[in-house]
Design a protein around this motif. Structure first.
Motif, PDB file in Angstrom:
ATOM      1  N   UNK A 103       0.818  -1.210   0.000  1.00 38.28           N
ATOM      2  CA  UNK A 103       0.000   0.000   0.000  1.00 38.28           C
ATOM      3  C   UNK A 103       0.857   1.268   0.000  1.00 38.28           C
ATOM      4  N   UNK A 104       2.173   1.074   0.039  1.00 39.16           N
ATOM      5  CA  UNK A 104       3.133   2.190   0.023  1.00 39.16           C
ATOM      6  C   UNK A 104       2.944   3.121   1.220  1.00 39.16           C
ATOM      7  N   UNK A 105       2.771   2.515   2.398  1.00 40.04           N
ATOM      8  CA  UNK A 105       2.633   3.280   3.642  1.00 40.04           C
ATOM      9  C   UNK A 105       3.575   2.671   4.683  1.00 40.04           C
ATOM     10  N   UNK A 106       3.859   3.387   5.774  1.00 45.25           N
ATOM     11  CA  UNK A 106       4.770   2.852   6.788  1.00 45.25           C
ATOM     12  C   UNK A 106       4.152   1.696   7.581  1.00 45.25           C
ATOM     13  N   UNK A 107       4.995   0.865   8.129  1.00 45.76           N
ATOM     14  CA  UNK A 107       4.576  -0.191   9.053  1.00 45.76           C
ATOM     15  C   UNK A 107       5.420  -0.102  10.309  1.00 45.76           C
ATOM     16  N   UNK A 108       4.764  -0.191  11.466  1.00 43.07           N
ATOM     17  CA  UNK A 108       5.437  -0.109  12.762  1.00 43.07           C
ATOM     18  C   UNK A 108       5.086  -1.372  13.545  1.00 43.07           C
ATOM     19  N   UNK A 109       6.057  -2.222  13.743  1.00 39.95           N
ATOM     20  CA  UNK A 109       5.812  -3.532  14.341  1.00 39.95           C
ATOM     21  C   UNK A 109       6.504  -3.634  15.694  1.00 39.95           C
ATOM     22  N   UNK A 110       5.740  -3.993  16.716  1.00 37.69           N
ATOM     23  CA  UNK A 110       6.300  -4.264  18.042  1.00 37.69           C
ATOM     24  C   UNK A 110       6.574  -5.762  18.131  1.00 37.69           C
ATOM     25  N   UNK A 111       7.826  -6.112  18.414  1.00 38.88           N
ATOM     26  CA  UNK A 111       8.225  -7.516  18.510  1.00 38.88           C
ATOM     27  C   UNK A 111       9.000  -7.742  19.806  1.00 38.88           C
ATOM     28  N   UNK A 112       8.831  -8.906  20.434  1.00 33.96           N
ATOM     29  CA  UNK A 112       9.633  -9.200  21.621  1.00 33.96           C
ATOM     30  C   UNK A 112      11.104  -9.312  21.260  1.00 33.96           C
ATOM     31  N   UNK A 113      11.925  -8.949  22.192  1.00 34.57           N
ATOM     32  CA  UNK A 113      13.364  -8.923  21.916  1.00 34.57           C
ATOM     33  C   UNK A 113      13.928 -10.291  21.592  1.00 34.57           C
ATOM     34  N   UNK A 114      13.222 -11.356  22.003  1.00 34.02           N
ATOM     35  CA  UNK A 114      13.710 -12.705  21.732  1.00 34.02           C
ATOM     36  C   UNK A 114      12.954 -13.360  20.577  1.00 34.02           C
ATOM     37  N   UNK A 115      12.317 -12.564  19.718  1.00 39.83           N
ATOM     38  CA  UNK A 115      11.618 -13.114  18.554  1.00 39.83           C
ATOM     39  C   UNK A 115      12.611 -13.841  17.656  1.00 39.83           C
ATOM     40  N   UNK A 116      12.183 -14.895  16.977  1.00 39.46           N
ATOM     41  CA  UNK A 116      13.079 -15.625  16.080  1.00 39.46           C
ATOM     42  C   UNK A 116      13.739 -14.701  15.057  1.00 39.46           C
ATOM     43  N   UNK A 117      15.035 -14.846  14.898  1.00 41.84           N
ATOM     44  CA  UNK A 117      15.783 -13.956  14.013  1.00 41.84           C
ATOM     45  C   UNK A 117      15.284 -14.022  12.578  1.00 41.84           C
ATOM     46  N   UNK A 118      14.857 -15.203  12.157  1.00 37.93           N
ATOM     47  CA  UNK A 118      14.382 -15.352  10.778  1.00 37.93           C
ATOM     48  C   UNK A 118      13.121 -14.517  10.553  1.00 37.93           C
ATOM     49  N   UNK A 119      12.265 -14.394  11.587  1.00 29.93           N
ATOM     50  CA  UNK A 119      11.037 -13.611  11.445  1.00 29.93           C
ATOM     51  C   UNK A 119      11.323 -12.116  11.546  1.00 29.93           C
ATOM     52  N   UNK A 120      12.279 -11.743  12.396  1.00 29.77           N
ATOM     53  CA  UNK A 120      12.705 -10.341  12.467  1.00 29.77           C
ATOM     54  C   UNK A 120      13.271  -9.907  11.117  1.00 29.77           C
ATOM     55  N   UNK A 121      14.093 -10.766  10.530  1.00 23.33           N
ATOM     56  CA  UNK A 121      14.700 -10.445   9.237  1.00 23.33           C
ATOM     57  C   UNK A 121      13.639 -10.276   8.155  1.00 23.33           C
ATOM     58  N   UNK A 122      12.594 -11.113   8.207  1.00 22.60           N
ATOM     59  CA  UNK A 122      11.524 -11.015   7.211  1.00 22.60           C
ATOM     60  C   UNK A 122      10.771  -9.700   7.348  1.00 22.60           C
ATOM     61  N   UNK A 123      10.473  -9.303   8.588  1.00 15.84           N
ATOM     62  CA  UNK A 123       9.760  -8.045   8.819  1.00 15.84           C
ATOM     63  C   UNK A 123      10.609  -6.863   8.352  1.00 15.84           C
ATOM     64  N   UNK A 124      11.894  -6.894   8.671  1.00 22.14           N
ATOM     65  CA  UNK A 124      12.804  -5.837   8.215  1.00 22.14           C
ATOM     66  C   UNK A 124      12.884  -5.815   6.695  1.00 22.14           C
ATOM     67  N   UNK A 125      12.850  -6.996   6.094  1.00 18.14           N
ATOM     68  CA  UNK A 125      12.935  -7.092   4.642  1.00 18.14           C
ATOM     69  C   UNK A 125      11.775  -6.440   3.924  1.00 18.14           C
ATOM     70  N   UNK A 126      10.631  -6.359   4.590  1.00 17.31           N
ATOM     71  CA  UNK A 126       9.473  -5.685   4.003  1.00 17.31           C
ATOM     72  C   UNK A 126       9.478  -4.183   4.289  1.00 17.31           C
ATOM     73  N   UNK A 127      10.530  -3.719   4.946  1.00 10.87           N
ATOM     74  CA  UNK A 127      10.686  -2.285   5.160  1.00 10.87           C
ATOM     75  C   UNK A 127      10.020  -1.733   6.397  1.00 10.87           C
ATOM     76  N   UNK A 128       9.582  -2.598   7.296  1.00 11.60           N
ATOM     77  CA  UNK A 128       8.896  -2.135   8.505  1.00 11.60           C
ATOM     78  C   UNK A 128       9.890  -1.636   9.552  1.00 11.60           C
ATOM     79  N   UNK A 129       9.393  -0.749  10.402  1.00 12.60           N
ATOM     80  CA  UNK A 129      10.155  -0.270  11.554  1.00 12.60           C
ATOM     81  C   UNK A 129       9.798  -1.146  12.757  1.00 12.60           C
TER      82      UNK A 129
END
Length: 326
Positions: A103-129
């Motif tokens: 949708x070409x809009x920002x995304x702001x995601x709250x994640x626990x500090x111990x979230x799986x690295x593979x899922x953190x990387x995926x969220x970052x890959x989509x450009x989310x903060x």
């Protein structure tokens, strides 16, 4: 972003047949129409005819994409312009992040500090903060409120939202449409209940005979207990290999499930792992443990399924292959 954007109306009550049809039309260009697969050896093992709706092939690798898009399209352009926000350590985080990107809009995601690295990387890959927090429900919500207050982003709830429920229903709608035989039972695993509620509504409005049953790990059987008591029960612990099902029901998901779902079957951790392995080995596809819970229930209670046409939603395939339970 798709060329033509269909804006949907907010829902103040459980979606009806017309709502679900409009939702399916609106989100179809954002999601994949995933295949329905069969396997002879699993049919023999289960003594019934199984039809697997493979949402592990969905965008972001899980059904959650459907609900995230459905909820986002119910926001006004002004609301959407401030971006989307949510709290999640898994598939919903990725779904909201990708929806915002499309949708070409920002995304702001709250994640626990111990979230799986593979899922953190995926969220970052989509450009989310990403904003990190302690891994407790209270800290997630507290941190999310701060993020929303700072950014003005719209909160997309992981499950307790009628728009999300409408989106999740489209998986079962497609399953019912794509299976030539008339399904007797449509099954989904139960976590927060968004998919289960949507599946129940799809069965109600688009099948002449199918009933929707749920399946749940015995160690986090709040939904099964809630169905029995008639009120929302909670889990004292959240330990289960089916990490996607650790969440308790919400008021809106329980409302639909209590009315539309007659059975929620529970299975052991060993049965979940066994069912997951059978699907990996026999179907040659990757699924996460939560996906295997309905099939585990079919194997656990054969007398309930013998000779029937059974649809099962395989919810996702985001699994850490370095930490398989078998």
């Amino acid at each position: 972003m798709p060329n033509s954007l269909i804006n949907l109306q907010p829902l103040s009550q459980p979606p009806n047949q017309a709502d679900l049809l409009l939702t399916h039309e609106a989100i179809h260009s954002f999601v994949h129409r995933t295949p329905v697969m069969r396997n002879h050896s699993l049919n023999v093992m289960a003594s019934c005819s199984l039809h697997f709706k493979c949402e592990n092939f969905q965008r972001i690798g899980a059904f959650k994409m459907r609900g995230a898009v459905s909820a986002a399209l119910r926001l006004t352009e002004e609301e959407r312009s401030q971006g989307l926000a949510t709290h999640s350590s898994g598939n919903h985080a990725q779904a909201v992040a990708l929806t915002a990107k499309l949708l070409n809009i920002p995304a702001h995601i709250v994640m626990p500090h111990d979230a799986p690295k593979v899922k953190v990387a995926a969220v970052e890959g989509y450009g989310a903060s990403i904003t990190y927090c302690e891994n407790t429900p209270a800290e997630r919500e507290k941190t999310l409120k701060k993020v929303v207050a700072k950014t003005g982003a719209a909160f997309i709830h992981p499950f307790n939202d009628y728009g999300v429920i409408a989106g999740q229903a489209t998986a079962a709608m497609e399953l019912i449409e794509d299976v030539e035989a008339a399904l007797d039972i449509v099954m989904a695993p139960v976590g927060g209940g968004g998919l289960m509620a949507g599946t129940a509504l799809a069965a109600r409005y688009f099948s002449l005979q199918a009933v929707a049953w749920g399946a749940e790990p015995r160690k986090v059987d709040d939904a099964a207990r809630s169905l029995q008591s008639g009120k929302i029960e909670v889990n004292e612990t959240n330990f289960t290999v089916a990490d996607g099902l650790r969440t308790n029901l919400g008021e809106r998901t329980f409302e639909v499930i209590h009315k539309r779902v007659p059975k929620i079957l529970v299975v052991s951790e060993e049965e979940i792992v066994h069912a997951m392995r059978q699907i990996w080995e026999r179907m040659k596809i990757i699924i996460e443990p939560s996906c295997a819970v309905p099939f585990a229930a079919v194997l656990r209670y054969p007398e309930m399924f013998e000779g029937k046409e059974v649809g099962i939603i395989l919810t996702g395939g985001n699994v850490d292959v370095d930490k398989l339970p078998f």
